[in-house]
Scaffold this motif. Sequence first.
Motif, mmCIF file in Angstrom:
data_model
loop_
_atom_site.group_PDB
_atom_site.id
_atom_site.type_symbol
_atom_site.label_atom_id
_atom_site.label_comp_id
_atom_site.label_asym_id
_atom_site.label_seq_id
_atom_site.Cartn_x
_atom_site.Cartn_y
_atom_site.Cartn_z
ATOM 1 N N VAL A 1 71.357 38.336 42.476
ATOM 2 C CA VAL A 1 70.542 36.780 43.084
ATOM 3 C C VAL A 1 70.995 36.564 44.229
ATOM 4 O O VAL A 1 70.209 35.994 45.197
ATOM 5 N N LEU A 2 72.336 36.577 44.505
ATOM 6 C CA LEU A 2 72.989 36.326 46.132
ATOM 7 C C LEU A 2 72.321 37.099 46.861
ATOM 8 O O LEU A 2 71.923 36.830 48.045
ATOM 9 N N TYR A 3 72.278 38.506 46.684
ATOM 10 C CA TYR A 3 71.544 39.347 47.620
ATOM 11 C C TYR A 3 70.151 39.129 47.971
ATOM 12 O O TYR A 3 69.569 39.206 48.992
ATOM 13 N N CYS A 4 69.428 38.709 47.035
ATOM 14 C CA CYS A 4 68.005 38.302 47.002
ATOM 15 C C CYS A 4 67.931 37.146 47.891
ATOM 16 O O CYS A 4 67.041 36.918 48.892
ATOM 17 N N VAL A 5 68.568 36.057 47.474
ATOM 18 C CA VAL A 5 68.503 34.901 48.202
ATOM 19 C C VAL A 5 68.825 35.080 49.783
ATOM 20 O O VAL A 5 68.408 34.510 50.764
ATOM 21 N N LYS A 6 69.830 35.825 50.086
ATOM 22 C CA LYS A 6 70.595 36.151 51.194
ATOM 23 C C LYS A 6 69.701 37.009 52.324
ATOM 24 O O LYS A 6 69.428 36.424 53.457
ATOM 25 N N LEU B 1 67.730 27.262 47.470
ATOM 26 C CA LEU B 1 68.821 27.982 47.078
ATOM 27 C C LEU B 1 69.667 28.618 48.207
ATOM 28 O O LEU B 1 70.965 28.841 48.025
ATOM 29 N N ARG B 2 68.984 29.024 49.356
ATOM 30 C CA ARG B 2 69.762 29.286 50.500
ATOM 31 C C ARG B 2 70.631 28.397 50.752
ATOM 32 O O ARG B 2 71.733 28.688 51.526
ATOM 33 N N TRP B 3 70.070 27.229 50.947
ATOM 34 C CA TRP B 3 70.950 26.056 51.407
ATOM 35 C C TRP B 3 72.010 25.585 50.464
ATOM 36 O O TRP B 3 73.312 25.146 50.868
ATOM 37 N N ARG B 4 71.935 25.776 49.157
ATOM 38 C CA ARG B 4 72.794 25.182 48.263
ATOM 39 C C ARG B 4 73.556 26.176 47.541
ATOM 40 O O ARG B 4 74.430 26.014 46.677
ATOM 41 N N ILE B 5 73.461 27.550 47.997
ATOM 42 C CA ILE B 5 74.075 28.801 47.190
ATOM 43 C C ILE B 5 75.770 28.750 47.259
ATOM 44 O O ILE B 5 76.480 29.030 46.383
ATOM 45 N N SER B 6 76.121 28.409 48.181
ATOM 46 C CA SER B 6 77.385 28.323 48.538
ATOM 47 C C SER B 6 78.089 27.224 47.500
ATOM 48 O O SER B 6 79.291 27.552 46.812
ATOM 49 N N ARG B 7 77.553 26.364 47.287
ATOM 50 C CA ARG B 7 78.192 25.188 46.360
ATOM 51 C C ARG B 7 77.746 25.766 44.787
ATOM 52 O O ARG B 7 78.665 25.173 43.953
#
Length: 297
Positions: free
Chosen positions: A101-106, A118-124
Amino acid sequence: MVLRRLGIFFIIIYVFESLTVMAQSSFTVAVLGRKWVQVKRLSPVEMTLTSLSICRFFLQWTSMLNNFCFYFHPDCVLWHTGTIWEFTNILTFWLTSLLAVLYCVKISCIAHPIFLWLRWRISRLVPWLLLGALVISCAAVIPRAIRNHIFLQLAPLTHVPTNNSLIERLNMLEPYVSGAQKMFLLTIPFLLFLICTVFLMASLIQHRKKMQKYNTGHSGSSQKAHSTALKSLAVFFVIFLTYFLSVIITYTGIVSKRGWWYWAWEAGMYALISVHSTSLMMSSPTLKKAIKVKCWA
């Protein structure tokens, strides 16, 4: 004699792979842990990699303990380590899916509002997603822990005909109930991994087609990077798919825990984990840099 030698050969391979996975996991945790101590911050991918490495260390340790105790001492039943293995195995699936999921969003170039959010909020969100994976894995092994507790309470009373028949009925019913539950819990993260991988590959292929319109040197290097990424994704997918099918077959009890064939099966399963751990280490800039420093040293 030949079968015995084959068994010893695959046992040696299995032990070597297990030690390799534990060494890889320890190295990942040490490097990323030192980085966290120095800068007080890890990226979402590094946080997930650290959690996955810790999980795989205990997965491999409990696997070795269970396999050797059962093979050399069949009467020795390690209920608690079996529960730990099941817990770490389920958690490994969820953490691997979270990495996808992280690689897909990134990396993906999809401009859908959900991806942008998701890209904006993924770190939180990552700490909460890690906590959610931990809670799901804990809840998944509760039925097994309850069953093990019942068996431990009834084991001293097996000489009583009533209790003996009760244990036999539980043994007959348990594989069907737990098997369906395990397959369901492993299928969900696998499908999540599959969807994210397909989205990411589709995004990279689409971006590669756009880059083919240009003939600059930078375009050629970008196309090469995209081809490498697509090959890596294909390798990740094949490894995870093979491991998923291997675990499902193991849960069904098709593979007997006797003879050399069982050790060949275990060596094949954990070879996939070792290759996947190596690939993840080489995909992390921090770990790749640490490996180069160690090699030069």
